[in-house]
Motif scaffolding. Sequence first.
Motif, mmCIF file in Angstrom:
data_model
loop_
_atom_site.group_PDB
_atom_site.id
_atom_site.type_symbol
_atom_site.label_atom_id
_atom_site.label_comp_id
_atom_site.label_asym_id
_atom_site.label_seq_id
_atom_site.Cartn_x
_atom_site.Cartn_y
_atom_site.Cartn_z
ATOM 1 N N THR A 94 2.941 12.554 2.777
ATOM 2 C CA THR A 94 1.231 12.542 2.430
ATOM 3 C C THR A 94 0.722 10.601 2.310
ATOM 4 N N ILE A 98 0.610 -1.200 -0.120
ATOM 5 C CA ILE A 98 0.098 -0.033 -0.512
ATOM 6 C C ILE A 98 0.762 0.873 -0.016
ATOM 7 N N MET A 141 3.913 1.677 -1.045
ATOM 8 C CA MET A 141 4.729 1.453 -2.352
ATOM 9 C C MET A 141 3.713 2.340 -3.617
ATOM 10 N N ALA A 142 2.280 1.180 -3.542
ATOM 11 C CA ALA A 142 1.334 2.315 -4.517
ATOM 12 C C ALA A 142 1.377 3.260 -4.262
ATOM 13 N N GLY A 143 1.082 4.432 -2.876
ATOM 14 C CA GLY A 143 1.409 6.063 -2.961
ATOM 15 C C GLY A 143 1.803 6.173 -3.443
ATOM 16 N N VAL A 144 3.314 5.736 -2.813
ATOM 17 C CA VAL A 144 4.685 6.116 -3.731
ATOM 18 C C VAL A 144 4.560 6.061 -4.951
ATOM 19 N N GLN A 145 3.898 4.999 -5.981
ATOM 20 C CA GLN A 145 4.620 5.502 -7.252
ATOM 21 C C GLN A 145 3.153 6.228 -7.446
ATOM 22 N N ASP A 146 2.057 6.350 -6.839
ATOM 23 C CA ASP A 146 0.499 7.519 -7.587
ATOM 24 C C ASP A 146 0.992 8.849 -7.173
ATOM 25 N N GLY A 147 2.434 8.850 -6.798
ATOM 26 C CA GLY A 147 3.254 10.582 -6.835
ATOM 27 C C GLY A 147 2.725 10.909 -5.725
ATOM 28 N N ALA A 148 2.898 10.424 -4.141
ATOM 29 C CA ALA A 148 2.673 10.980 -3.123
ATOM 30 C C ALA A 148 3.804 10.698 -2.824
ATOM 31 N N SER A 149 3.763 11.980 -1.788
ATOM 32 C CA SER A 149 5.498 11.760 -0.671
ATOM 33 C C SER A 149 4.693 10.942 -0.051
ATOM 34 N N ARG A 150 6.016 10.288 0.892
ATOM 35 C CA ARG A 150 6.018 9.602 1.967
ATOM 36 C C ARG A 150 4.709 10.586 3.422
ATOM 37 N N ARG A 197 -2.728 10.380 4.409
ATOM 38 C CA ARG A 197 -4.017 9.497 3.508
ATOM 39 C C ARG A 197 -4.141 8.231 3.885
ATOM 40 N N LEU A 198 -3.228 7.193 4.083
ATOM 41 C CA LEU A 198 -3.352 5.622 3.366
ATOM 42 C C LEU A 198 -2.904 4.729 4.101
#
Lengths: 351, 274
Positions: free
Chosen positions: B178, B165, B167-176, B182-183
């Motif tokens: 965020t 989850i 890694m997916a967030g980081v791939q989606d362009g979010a900073s650590r 948010r996740l």
Amino acid sequence: MQIVLKDFTKTFDGNTVIDRMNLTVEDGEMLALLGPSGCGKSTTLFAVCGIHRVNGGQILFGDRDVSNLPSQQRNVGVVFQNYALYPHMSVFENIAFPLTVRKDSKADVDRAVRDIAELTHISELLERRPGQLSGGQQQRVALARALVRKPDVLLLDEPLANLDAKLRLEMRSEIRRIQLETGITAILVTHDQVEAMSMCERIAIMKGGKIIQIDTPKDMYSNPRTSFVAGFLGNPPISFLKGRAEAGGFVLDDGSLRLPLPVASQIPDGTDLTVGIRPEHFGRAGDVPISGKVIFAETQGRENLYDVALPDGSVLRSVQPAQDDVRAGDSVSWKLESAAALVFAEDGRRL
Amino acid sequence: MTRNYSNWPIILVLLLISAPIIVMYAFLLVDTVTTSPPGSAIPNGFTLSHWRFLIDPTATGDVWGPTLTTILFTASIVLIVLGVSSTAGYALSRLNMPFRRFFLGGILVMHAFPLVTLIIGVFLVLQFVGLYNTLTGVVLVKAGLMLPFGIWIMKGFYDTVPWEIEMAGVQDGASRFTVWRRLILPQVRPGLFALALFAAIDAWGEYMLPRILAPSADFEVLSIYLNTVSDPDSTTYNFNLFKSVGLFYTLPILALYAIFRDRLMNIFGGGTKG
């Protein structure tokens, strides 16, 4: 967008897992990284998307060197094996997440999400939570989320491993359809040769951190470079006979079988050889008669699968149209197409 | 729901074991609204006079001042514990930071020390930084002592959130950050909630620390207030009044327990949804 790996090297705690690997994925192509577990295919994938840092070499997207860029700036869409959907968000929010992070306007987000939902056929699921979706639907959501911000590259990490057999078949063609419709460059990591062969333009087969061969599925099947590749591709798998070269042919170690082999004429007598014979080249038609005993018979509906033990103990596999005349324990005398036999040297190299 | 065994024997045994507590609570409740003749436990009349302390400061002194102080005391501790535990737990669970193992070990060791063994050191530190006899000092010490537990619990909850989850967030362009906010944070909410409750209950009941670290301060928390009320030498001493104040003090905690019982149990499940 073309992806180029130049002398890519990855080490973990001093162990070099991948040593100077070179790979080019053409623009719009779907390439499979295929290999057994631990061969470094997932490591390669995670290096491309930026989760693993590169220890040496370069990764290029088009002309852009992304080797040292963080994941956020690479514009790569990834579908994880377990989909990694955000469980506390609705499907809509999941897909919209990459766009809201980018601070797109609400109207833009809404339009983009609905467009991609239509492409992936999940328009009617947007209000649901991931927990309320089936595996196939979750997979579609994961794909939609990976694609929604129009990435340069799509990476798929064992995307079908968590699906049951029927869904796997369906999603295989769905992923391929979506990839073709968007024209995105994609890398698929899988250990399943059927997936790799059916979904991808080219396959890169890996072992021990090295790419052994890159080819189209058809060429790789009919023209494997090593015995490992020959053994990895094909279902039911190829069977191998061990023996030696003698007078322009191949002889089993106990001398009970002789195969005329065109390539063997240049090989000195007595050289150890391994011959690979695919199950479809051993059966009722062929030029070299072989007798043995059926030790295993399995019916698969349309076809039957037999394991035949030769007098010296080696086993040949045969696949034939379904019929009811041969059972386990019967002695048979079938034929082998010697022209289709694949000859490998002792170190696994194809001759 | 049908069961293949009957429940009543278990309930009976549990009732018997907890009977003393139930009887005591029952008497506590009854005694606050009744009068009984001297030497008898059986009430003979109904009265609300024991509750007059709520409106009449002459009965035992003002009760609302200490109540507000206790609420402030509890709220600050909950905020500090939540803030530090949610971030430190994440760091220990996810970030590859130096001395990670040392920190983890340190937290466990801290957890093992009873409060009394630390109190002299704590006293000296407070004295040194000038926070002795202040509410701030007591809040910091109490929150600090709860942190090992809080961090450890939150680390456990973070550990159950899958890596993918993040890694997916980081791939989606979010900073650590965020990704965390948010996740990841929404997924450890049950843990945060349970920890908040736990901290609140613990802080509400704290007696020792204010007593020792702020003995002559101009504020009073309810536990100290209750102690003053219970002084038999005081001119306003009245045992039923004492019981009423005690009940007033206990009610919020009983209510919290009753309402959030299920969520409180989460803390022992390590964050798996049951």
